[in-house]
Design an enzyme around this catalytic site. Structure first.
Site: not given
Ligand code: TNX
Length: 540
Positions: A203, A275, A338
């Site tokens: 991440d 990420h 995301e």
């Protein structure tokens, strides 16, 4: 047996036990089995009890003997049966039990014998987990308990899971968790008849797996210089302490083998194209800008995503190639969630590629990116798993969709022909608060009490039976922004994971919150013996 009969029987068992000397219920299984018929009498486990097993079940028998040893002090002999002598604990493969599937089993306890029968090894393994739960909770202790009489009530059980995917996710990127924590967690999953563990390995805040071809991913990417204190909006500054850690490939092999023996499938997740900041900090050529990035020290969605150059696609496929060597399982998670596409909007290379491919929007580029990874994985016999955002760019056929923004992504995905794992934040985000008590340790937010987890039905009411068959199961998420230690990980996971275990194993018609709660009080004694730092129940 009808659900009402089973409920009455269990209530009866509770009652009988509460009149006796010991206050706990006589039989208190989590997850609740499909059929259970309690009988009179007990089987007593003794130092000379023999365990015999068909050769394919010897590993399960050995694990059982090892699990029973510390508390009892018995070193039970495990062997293949010589002749048909009954008695002791017997593990048997039985082709006639195919109707219960590979994970189903039958368990018959009489004063003379414990007979475990299953169509396949996973079922026999789950029978041994049931057997452990039928013994006093002290059986789970690492310390010897010489005074206890190790009796198992006589009964018959026939059992099989409702869903094939019964999982948890641990985010080891935001806060690294030591290998021992993961191994203990695998044991805890198995005790609850859960069979899948997703490791969120990368991440913005850290890269946690050794990749031999690209050593800087861990040399640079596994360490951040400090961590945000409290929530972003509070602006309380940073802790000034470096945080790091990663699994070597030898660690991963050990974890994979440990999980295999316990019938837990590991699902590795390498996040892309978002990420990605820890990776870009390690290899700046993977990013879209010339800005020199550091491994992130804050939480939330970051704008730094991978670029779409062919060299980056190749880099990530090389990473996946090493991953496939380590993780033999079918499912490989590539994230996909995301992804702010601002940097692709201002990147000449990304825009040129869009023109070449005839794309009008960056979301199509996201779909293309996922498609490239899908080609790579499917050509090597694996299946891509992604978060529900992958639907937006047109998820590749055959990809598994993990529905996290509620269950609507899951509904859309099954209607588009995908298999789905339900992981909705509304029922399965174990990083959310479990009580409104002001003394509750800091969490990311939200509110997910135990009862709400228990209420979850992974099959939304609007699905037809045909669509429902594409729901593989469900998974509980432990995102670790606000979970800095193994202790806190256990606190957030338990007892909510016990509720989820029943959600994914037990038929919907047999589920009953009050019954679960009564069994859970007993079950927590087991978790105590296992030294699990669970969140205690509210006082009655
Ligand atoms: C959303 S769930 C995320 C994670 C965060 C989590 C916090 C998902 C696919 N993305 O990156 O850790 O919320 O609850």
């Amino acid at each position: 047996m009808k659900p009402s009969e089973l409920g009455a029987m269990l209530a009866c068992a509770l009652l009988l036990a509460s009149c006796g000397r010991r206050p706990e219920p006589a039989v208190s299984l989590i997850p609740l089995p499909v059929r259970l018929e309690l009988q009179r009498g007990v089987f007593e486990l003794r130092a000379d009890t023999a365990i015999t097993a068909d050769s394919a079940l010897i590993p399960a028998a050995r694990l059982l003997a090892a699990a029973l040893a510390p508390a009892t002090g018995f070193s039970l002999l495990v062997s293949e049966p010589a002749g048909e002598r009954a008695g002791g604990i017997r593990l048997q493969l039985d082709a006639a039990l195919e109707r219960l599937g590979r994970e189903g089993y039958s368990l018959a306890v009489t004063p003379q014998q414990v007979l475990i029968r299953a169509f396949a090894p996973p079922g026999a393994f789950y029978a041994t987990q049931t057997l452990r739960q039928l013994l006093p909770p002290a059986i789970y202790s690492k310390q010897p308990h010489p005074g206890v009489s190790w009796t198992i009530p006589c009964l018959r059980i026939e059992d099989q899971p409702r869903f094939a995917w019964r999982g948890a996710l641990i985010d080891v990127a935001r806060h690294f968790m030591p290998k021992e924590t993961i191994l203990k967690f695998i044991d805890l999953l198995a005790i609850h008849k859960m069979n899948s563990l997703q490791l969120h390995l990368t991440d913005d805040q850290g890269w946690r797996i050794e990749i031999k071809r690209y050593p800087k991913l861990t040399e640079i990417g596994s360490i951040r210089k400090e961590t945000r204190v409290g929530h972003e909006r509070e602006a309380r500054g940073f802790d000034g302490k470096p945080h790091g850690g990663y699994y070597s490939q030898a660690d991963i092999r050990e974890i994979v083998e440990y999980a295999r023996l316990r019938h837990v499938r590991l699902v590795p997740e390498i996040e892309m194209p978002g990420h990605a900041q820890a990776a870009i900090a390690s290899y700046p050529e993977l990013g879209n800008t010339r800005e020199r990035l550091e491994v992130s020290t804050r939480w939330g969605v970051h704008k730094n995503i991978f670029n779409v150059n062919e060299s980056t696609i190749e880099f990530l496929q090389n990473v996946l190639a090493e991953l496939l060597e380590l993780f033999p399982g079918e499912f490989i998670h590539i994230g996909g969630d995301e992804v702010p596409t601002d940097q692709w909007k201002s990147s000449p290379q990304a825009q040129a590629l869009m023109r070449k491919l005839g794309f009008k929007s960056e979301i199509e580029l996201h779909g293309w990116f996922i498609g490239r990874m899908n080609e790579f994985l499917t050509s090597r016999g694996r299946r891509l798993v992604g978060w529900d955002e992958i639907l937006e760019g047109g998820a590749p056929a055959g990809a598994v969709v993990m529905s996290w923004r509620g269950t609507k992504g899951g509904v859309a995905a099954v209607r588009a022909g995908h298999d789905v794992v339900m992981a909705p934040n509304t029922y399965t985000y174990f990083d959310y608060y479990q009580s409104r008590d002001p003394g509750e340790p800091l969490a990311i937010g939200g509110f997910l009490p135990l009862e709400k987890v228990y209420e979850f039905n992974p099959v939304p009411a609007e699905l037809t039976p045909e669509e429902a068959s594409r729901i593989l199961g469900a998974q509980g998420q432990l995102w670790t922004e606000y979970i800095p230690t193994p202790q806190q990980l256990e606190y957030m996971a338990f007892p909510r994971l016990a509720a989820l275990a029943e959600v994914v194993w037990t038929p919907q018609a047999l589920r009953d919150w009050h019954g679960f709660l009564a069994r859970l009080r007993h079950h927590l004694e087991r978790l105590k013996a296992l030294e699990v730092h669970f969140r205690p129940l509210e006082p009655k």
